[in-house]
Design a protein around this motif. Structure first.
Motif, mmCIF file in Angstrom:
data_model
loop_
_atom_site.group_PDB
_atom_site.id
_atom_site.type_symbol
_atom_site.label_atom_id
_atom_site.label_comp_id
_atom_site.label_asym_id
_atom_site.label_seq_id
_atom_site.Cartn_x
_atom_site.Cartn_y
_atom_site.Cartn_z
ATOM 1 N N ILE A 255 48.429 40.281 33.310
ATOM 2 C CA ILE A 255 47.757 39.917 34.559
ATOM 3 C C ILE A 255 48.677 40.133 35.756
ATOM 4 C CG2 ILE A 255 46.721 37.999 35.838
ATOM 5 C CD1 ILE A 255 45.522 37.010 33.256
ATOM 6 N N ALA A 256 49.962 39.872 35.559
ATOM 7 C CA ALA A 256 50.913 40.126 36.647
ATOM 8 C C ALA A 256 50.890 41.602 37.043
ATOM 9 C CB ALA A 256 52.327 39.717 36.240
ATOM 10 N N GLY A 257 50.765 42.457 36.055
ATOM 11 C CA GLY A 257 50.670 43.894 36.332
ATOM 12 C C GLY A 257 49.456 44.233 37.162
ATOM 13 N N PHE A 258 48.353 43.571 36.842
ATOM 14 C CA PHE A 258 47.138 43.812 37.629
ATOM 15 C C PHE A 258 47.310 43.301 39.060
ATOM 16 C CE2 PHE A 258 45.353 45.622 34.181
ATOM 17 C CZ PHE A 258 44.612 44.870 33.285
ATOM 18 N N ILE A 259 47.880 42.120 39.179
ATOM 19 C CA ILE A 259 48.066 41.553 40.517
ATOM 20 C C ILE A 259 48.983 42.437 41.345
ATOM 21 C CG2 ILE A 259 49.152 39.624 41.752
ATOM 22 C CD1 ILE A 259 47.856 37.799 39.575
ATOM 23 N N GLU A 260 50.000 42.941 40.698
ATOM 24 C CA GLU A 260 50.928 43.835 41.384
ATOM 25 C C GLU A 260 50.177 45.036 41.959
ATOM 26 O OE1 GLU A 260 54.470 44.267 39.209
ATOM 27 O OE2 GLU A 260 55.167 45.964 40.388
ATOM 28 N N ARG A 261 49.295 45.538 41.159
ATOM 29 C CA ARG A 261 48.508 46.685 41.576
ATOM 30 C C ARG A 261 47.561 46.328 42.716
ATOM 31 N NH1 ARG A 261 46.233 50.460 36.969
ATOM 32 N NH2 ARG A 261 46.358 52.393 38.118
ATOM 33 N N LEU A 262 46.952 45.157 42.613
ATOM 34 C CA LEU A 262 46.025 44.706 43.654
ATOM 35 C C LEU A 262 46.762 44.463 44.964
ATOM 36 C CD1 LEU A 262 43.900 42.239 41.491
ATOM 37 C CD2 LEU A 262 43.125 44.411 42.448
ATOM 38 N N VAL A 263 47.960 43.923 44.858
ATOM 39 C CA VAL A 263 48.755 43.682 46.072
ATOM 40 C C VAL A 263 49.143 45.006 46.716
ATOM 41 C CG1 VAL A 263 50.979 42.829 46.892
ATOM 42 C CG2 VAL A 263 49.581 41.401 45.420
ATOM 43 N N ALA B 42 43.636 38.043 29.255
ATOM 44 C CA ALA B 42 43.131 38.726 30.460
ATOM 45 C C ALA B 42 41.672 39.124 30.283
ATOM 46 C CB ALA B 42 43.997 39.948 30.767
ATOM 47 N N ARG B 43 41.358 39.593 29.086
ATOM 48 C CA ARG B 43 39.966 39.973 28.810
ATOM 49 C C ARG B 43 39.042 38.761 28.932
ATOM 50 N NH1 ARG B 43 39.047 44.020 23.780
ATOM 51 N NH2 ARG B 43 37.003 44.080 24.752
ATOM 52 N N SER B 44 39.491 37.634 28.413
ATOM 53 C CA SER B 44 38.627 36.451 28.455
ATOM 54 C C SER B 44 38.509 35.920 29.887
ATOM 55 C CB SER B 44 39.143 35.368 27.525
ATOM 56 O OG SER B 44 40.309 34.786 28.026
ATOM 57 N N ILE C 286 39.436 46.382 33.008
ATOM 58 C CA ILE C 286 38.840 46.173 31.687
ATOM 59 C C ILE C 286 39.021 47.409 30.820
ATOM 60 C CG2 ILE C 286 36.634 45.902 30.485
ATOM 61 C CD1 ILE C 286 35.903 43.873 32.731
ATOM 62 N N GLU C 287 38.862 48.552 31.455
ATOM 63 C CA GLU C 287 39.038 49.793 30.713
ATOM 64 C C GLU C 287 40.458 49.856 30.125
ATOM 65 O OE1 GLU C 287 37.390 53.009 32.831
ATOM 66 O OE2 GLU C 287 38.359 54.513 31.576
ATOM 67 N N ARG C 288 41.380 49.451 30.921
ATOM 68 C CA ARG C 288 42.771 49.463 30.469
ATOM 69 C C ARG C 288 42.999 48.454 29.343
ATOM 70 N NH1 ARG C 288 47.230 49.946 34.998
ATOM 71 N NH2 ARG C 288 48.750 51.054 33.766
ATOM 72 N N LEU C 289 42.416 47.295 29.509
ATOM 73 C CA LEU C 289 42.557 46.248 28.494
ATOM 74 C C LEU C 289 41.904 46.667 27.185
ATOM 75 C CD1 LEU C 289 41.812 43.131 30.742
ATOM 76 C CD2 LEU C 289 44.013 43.741 29.740
ATOM 77 N N VAL C 290 40.774 47.326 27.276
ATOM 78 C CA VAL C 290 40.102 47.805 26.061
ATOM 79 C C VAL C 290 40.950 48.868 25.377
ATOM 80 C CG1 VAL C 290 38.109 49.106 25.236
ATOM 81 C CG2 VAL C 290 37.777 47.173 26.772
ATOM 82 N N ALA C 291 41.559 49.732 26.168
ATOM 83 C CA ALA C 291 42.435 50.759 25.590
ATOM 84 C C ALA C 291 43.599 50.105 24.844
ATOM 85 C CB ALA C 291 42.950 51.679 26.682
ATOM 86 N N ARG C 292 44.172 49.150 25.510
ATOM 87 C CA ARG C 292 45.313 48.451 24.902
ATOM 88 C C ARG C 292 44.852 47.695 23.649
ATOM 89 N NH1 ARG C 292 50.601 49.528 25.714
ATOM 90 N NH2 ARG C 292 51.879 47.708 25.702
ATOM 91 N N SER C 293 43.652 47.147 23.717
ATOM 92 C CA SER C 293 43.093 46.431 22.568
ATOM 93 C C SER C 293 42.987 47.331 21.350
ATOM 94 C CB SER C 293 41.695 45.884 22.904
ATOM 95 O OG SER C 293 41.755 44.956 23.947
ATOM 96 N N SER C 294 42.663 48.584 21.599
ATOM 97 C CA SER C 294 42.528 49.515 20.482
ATOM 98 C C SER C 294 43.834 49.624 19.715
ATOM 99 C CB SER C 294 42.098 50.884 21.028
ATOM 100 O OG SER C 294 41.975 51.802 19.985
#
Lengths: 236, 236
Positions: free
Chosen positions: A157-165, B94-96, B161-169
DNA sequence: GTCTCTCAAATTGTATACAATACTGTGCAC
DNA sequence: GTGCACAGTATTGTATACAATTTGAGAGAC
């Protein structure tokens, strides 16, 4: 716990090497609004400025493209990204989904060390402002949010926030309508105060309203449709 | 509304061109577990297989690295990524956080067209299973989640989400402990049913429990600490 | 048999050359 | 004066050559 430090690169460079250095330098310039949205980043020009080969430039630009700071347009070149109004809204929506929760987690995990670092961070921000460096203050302002997310210790999530910032920095460059400094200064203090008390709920609520405050400082009105024909407008 | 179609590339390729093709091909192989975590992706070998120059390979690998499907290790090469147990937990956390909300939005925005596409999607998934193609079924199963996020029409969050799904794989390739097919098949049907009724709250709750179900199918037990010293263990 | 060192080959990082595409300025036609 | 076509140049995409680093095998010492 990952220790937030100001010496940490703002956007994680791809890897060490000349391309990572170039990427960091361009990223910093974008965050500090020295490089504005829409600016063309020509390969040869960057080669000249930084004395590196095109290979290095292209690697750095690709990486910046993945950070969404730069748009690569095939056969046309690289440009500092220009988020649309729609994207601006989406980014702040995503932030309001992620960051309050993250602030809550950070409050629960807060240590004296982390607290001291956040405080030092705010001091550096004010210092930059007083030194007449609004760009640096702006970058530090955004970095404050990233630091909180790192204290929360959930790196995905920190990675996502970093990107959003990062994306927010571009949005602010385009759509900011206030005269004053970016983040209302009391907001960061209030957050740190909540962190000092380890009050997760307070931190969460403060972050939420803080983000809302930023959002209201953006001019995201839909641009009205242009007139269909000049004749329609100009006809007496 | 963005229309989800199966022909859409699973991970947005960098741009058109040979590197984008290569990236898509590798991405597909990773998602279908034909390329397993830890696999070394040598540049020259990929050049041979795909008949492209190293430039193209390097561009594709860099892009895959940014998608977190591949780890680039400087001077050592590229490897299909291997998320740790900690990362696995973070990804599902993060997904949840994101997906139930997205399911709610998707339900509110649902159209007959989108519904038909989701149904077709489930059918294709079952078809792949019955045709003895578990890898394809797995990929489609993840894609179902991405499709929902696109229907929700918030592209920033959909990107995450796309990224999280990829990582989930990747996580599933390493940590899955069930014998049966990946997503419990009734779960997707139930979600589509909620979407048919435009019931956001139901969709949200179903997505939440569905993700929890996936999480419980992963073996994320902490590996016990190795003994400090052999002597401590072996001493009678 | 095991360990260490050396060297050659393999592989990755980077520069440079060539190919392909886009852009801009000039000249000509209307 | 305006619009279009063409040619030359600039720029990006890609291949290939060269440089730097890593890996693995073989030889020698213990």
């Amino acid at each position: 716990m990952t220790k937030p430090t100001e010496s940490q690169d703002f956007i994680q460079p791809s890897l060490n090497g000349p391309s990572a250095k170039l990427e960091a330098s361009l990223s910093l310039a974008i965050h500090e609004h020295r490089l504005l949205p829409g600016t063309k980043l020509g390969e040869d020009e960057l080669c000249d400025i930084y004395s590196v080969s095109r290979t290095v430039v292209r690697t750095a630009l690709q990486s910046l493209s993945h950070s969404q700071l730069v748009d690569l347009k095939r056969n046309r070149g690289a440009f500092v990204a220009q988020p649309t109004i729609r994207e601006a809204r989406e980014v702040f929506e995503a932030r309001s989904l992620l960051e309050p929760r993250t602030a809550y987690s950070a409050a629960e995990r807060m240590t004296d060390e982390a607290l001291a670092l956040l405080e030092a961070h705010i001091a550096a921000e004010h210092e930059a402002l007083e030194a007449g460096k609004p760009g640096k203050a702006l970058r530090l302002s955004g970095q404050f949010h990233v630091d909180i997310s790192r204290i929360a210790d959930q790196s995905t999530i920190a990675g996502f926030i970093e990107r959003l910032v990062a994306r927010s920095s571009l949005i602010i460059a385009i759509y900011w309508k206030r005269q004053s400094a970016l983040c209302e200064k009391h907001a960061h203090h209030a957050l740190v105060d909540a962190f000092r008390r380890r009050d997760g709920s307070d931190a969460e609520a403060l972050m939420k309203s803080h983000l809302l405050d930023i959002l209201t400082a953006l001019d995201l009105r839909d641009i009205s449709d242009p007139p269909s024909k000049l004749r329609d407008v100009l006809k007496p």
